[in-house]
Scaffold this motif. Structure first.
Motif, mmCIF file in Angstrom:
data_model
loop_
_atom_site.group_PDB
_atom_site.id
_atom_site.type_symbol
_atom_site.label_atom_id
_atom_site.label_comp_id
_atom_site.label_asym_id
_atom_site.label_seq_id
_atom_site.Cartn_x
_atom_site.Cartn_y
_atom_site.Cartn_z
ATOM 1 N N ALA A 71 1.036 -1.187 0.466
ATOM 2 C CA ALA A 71 0.369 -0.245 0.299
ATOM 3 C C ALA A 71 1.073 1.115 -0.192
ATOM 4 C CB ALA A 71 -0.753 0.029 1.755
ATOM 5 N N PRO A 72 0.501 2.396 -0.424
ATOM 6 C CA PRO A 72 1.070 3.188 -0.441
ATOM 7 C C PRO A 72 1.338 4.626 0.269
ATOM 8 C CG PRO A 72 -0.938 3.952 -1.851
ATOM 9 C CD PRO A 72 -0.554 1.918 -1.358
ATOM 10 N N ASN A 73 2.556 4.985 0.458
ATOM 11 C CA ASN A 73 2.823 5.480 1.805
ATOM 12 C C ASN A 73 1.874 6.819 1.979
ATOM 13 O OD1 ASN A 73 3.802 6.811 4.458
ATOM 14 N ND2 ASN A 73 5.633 7.551 3.090
ATOM 15 N N ASP A 106 1.449 14.284 -1.150
ATOM 16 C CA ASP A 106 2.018 15.455 -1.769
ATOM 17 C C ASP A 106 1.530 15.091 -3.245
ATOM 18 O OD1 ASP A 106 3.611 15.550 -0.282
ATOM 19 O OD2 ASP A 106 5.283 13.888 0.069
ATOM 20 N N GLU A 107 0.934 13.802 -3.824
ATOM 21 C CA GLU A 107 0.861 13.104 -5.410
ATOM 22 C C GLU A 107 -0.698 14.844 -5.165
ATOM 23 O OE1 GLU A 107 0.946 11.969 -8.929
ATOM 24 O OE2 GLU A 107 2.868 11.947 -7.270
ATOM 25 N N LEU A 108 -1.374 14.649 -4.080
ATOM 26 C CA LEU A 108 -2.919 14.728 -4.498
ATOM 27 C C LEU A 108 -2.141 16.539 -4.720
ATOM 28 C CD1 LEU A 108 -5.834 15.047 -4.282
ATOM 29 C CD2 LEU A 108 -5.310 14.754 -1.678
#
Length: 115
Positions: free
Chosen positions: A96-98, A104-106
């Motif tokens: 599962a992503p951190n 940060d991506e959002l």
């Protein structure tokens, strides 16, 4: 007088039954006779046709058949390259992503979209 009427009706029914039975028997006999006559005429016509064509009907079928010299001979093998199917290697499962990476991506997407 009542019994006479009943006897007359019963006699009429018996006579009608005999007449209908005779007619049905005559029709069935006529159909059977026509069918047998058609088979005989057809057989004669085929015999005449075969005799005029010059062909002879023979029971020696084995002499007329063309046979392979060895029916159990194996088929010739073709020169082909062997095919080996590669087994796909299982991909490792991604964890599962951190949650910090998601935030940060959002934030980056919001900046690019201009909101």
């Amino acid at each position: 007088m009542g019994w006479f009427k009943i006897a007359a009706i019963a006699g009429g029914i018996i006579i009608a039954f005999l007449i209908v039975g005779s007619v049905v028997h005559f029709i069935m006999a006529a159909i059977t006779t026509i069918a047998i006559a058609a088979l005989v005429v057809g057989g004669i016509a085929i015999a005449i046709k075969m005799s005029r064509s010059g062909k002879q009907v023979s029971g020696k079928r084995a002499e007329r058949e063309v046979r392979d010299p060895d029916p159990y001979q194996s088929l010739p093998s073709a020169d082909v390259e062997p095919y080996s199917a590669s087994v796909p290697t299982p991909q490792p499962r991604r964890s599962a992503p951190n949650p910090a990476d998601i935030d940060d991506e959002l934030a980056r997407l919001k900046r690019e979209m201009g909101s």
